[in-house]
Design an enzyme around this catalytic site. Sequence first.
Site, PDB file in Angstrom:
ATOM      1  N   HIS A 133      -0.984   0.005  -9.604  1.00 23.22           N
ATOM      2  CA  HIS A 133      -1.628  -0.696  -8.842  1.00 23.22           C
ATOM      3  C   HIS A 133      -2.182  -2.184  -9.573  1.00 23.22           C
ATOM      4  O   HIS A 133      -3.390  -2.312  -9.592  1.00 23.22           O
ATOM      5  CB  HIS A 133      -2.738  -0.157  -8.197  1.00 23.22           C
ATOM      6  CG  HIS A 133      -3.201  -0.822  -6.611  1.00 23.22           C
ATOM      7  ND1 HIS A 133      -3.724  -0.217  -5.802  1.00 23.22           N
ATOM      8  CD2 HIS A 133      -3.142  -2.279  -6.357  1.00 23.22           C
ATOM      9  CE1 HIS A 133      -3.872  -1.030  -4.735  1.00 23.22           C
ATOM     10  NE2 HIS A 133      -3.797  -2.366  -5.092  1.00 23.22           N
ATOM     11  N   ARG A 164       0.755  -1.254   0.003  1.00 24.52           N
ATOM     12  CA  ARG A 164      -0.116   0.010   0.130  1.00 24.52           C
ATOM     13  C   ARG A 164       0.899   1.127   0.074  1.00 24.52           C
ATOM     14  O   ARG A 164       2.091   1.261   0.493  1.00 24.52           O
ATOM     15  CB  ARG A 164      -0.895  -0.014   1.393  1.00 24.52           C
ATOM     16  CG  ARG A 164      -2.149  -0.910   1.342  1.00 24.52           C
ATOM     17  CD  ARG A 164      -3.091  -0.422   0.281  1.00 24.52           C
ATOM     18  NE  ARG A 164      -4.335  -1.284   0.244  1.00 24.52           N
ATOM     19  CZ  ARG A 164      -4.417  -2.339  -0.670  1.00 24.52           C
ATOM     20  NH1 ARG A 164      -3.458  -2.902  -1.492  1.00 24.52           N
ATOM     21  NH2 ARG A 164      -5.642  -3.242  -0.374  1.00 24.52           N
TER      22      ARG A 164
END
Length: 312
Positions: free
Chosen positions: A275, A227
């Site tokens: 991502h 993250r």
Amino acid sequence: MPGRIVAVSMPRPDRMEAWIAEFRPLLPGFTVLPASEVRDAGAVEYAIVWKPPAGLLKGYPNLKATVSVGAGIDHVAADAEYPRGVPVIKTIGPDMTLRMQEYVCLHVLRLHRDQPRLEAAQRRGAWDQHSTPTARDRRVGILGMGHLGQAAALALAGFGFDVAGWSRSGRGPEGIAMFGAEGLEAFLARTDILVCLLPLTAETEGILDARTLGMLPKGACLVNAARGGHLVEEDLLAALASGQVSHATLDVFAVEPLPAGHPFWSHPQVTVTPHVASLIDPKSGGRVIAGNILDFEAGEEVRDLTWIGRGY
Ligand code: NAP
Ligand code: GLV
């Protein structure tokens, strides 16, 4: 009358349609609806979500479980009004694990073989021939040895890398050198390529900062596939400028999509991926999610069930 409802909330309505089409035949006995079409909040028994709007889930008084459309549940925890007594089920499964193995191996091998330097040389038309150490002389360290960290560690060990892992408990698979919570400094000191696969929690937020990057050997590389909140971006930029970190491969960012003009976009020592390390897909992800809901309904153990605030 819709009867028992499974409400689905995702920020991309175009993607949500494909997910709902997968869920419907797999969840007989439930009406699967976009959250925006739910008229009777009391009939919602399960919510399948990615980045749900704050306050959505507390509006379902009979919610039995929330299902995250992904391994991370930080996007659920981000809702300060989340009804804490309702469990959250993470979605992992073999395809997600395999994709993460592929991503980590691809990028660790790329850094190991000095590929960013070779690509820069090609852009200059330069024949930059040099040899690199073999995998057995490259120390890779994985922060977070859960489903994904363990799978990545084993795949890298298969190439012959000298792999170690770090986790709270210090537990990991056989054959991988493990460090527990107290061993972070020693773990970082022996890591040439650091891979972050931690969950984002209050304890791990900002863990990749000037202090920890400074504990790596000079010139180490970073791969962050966990993250954006794990990384203090200014500290990485300073570490790249000083040569403490030689290259960073980043899949996740504090703000996604990465804003136009962000220094990472054009930084010669940064590789940006959007991502995509292990994007879950409706076909395989739908089966895992429906299987978990049906197991939960049947009172069977759901391995990836947890509670916000109780550690995950
Ligand atoms: P997991 O199975 O829950 O494993 C988490 C690991 O982190 C465990 O080894 C755990 O240690 C360790 N850990 C947790 N808190 C810690 C702390 N405070 N200090 C040290 N170690 C700690 O998680 P996972 O399924 O492997 O997924 C990891 C993360 O990857 C997800 O949360 C998500 O954010 C990210 N992810 C990213 C993508 C992408 O496409 N970029 C895709 C999927 C997932 P113990 O074993 O000792 O508890
Ligand atoms: C993706 O980032 C996930 O958490 O599954």
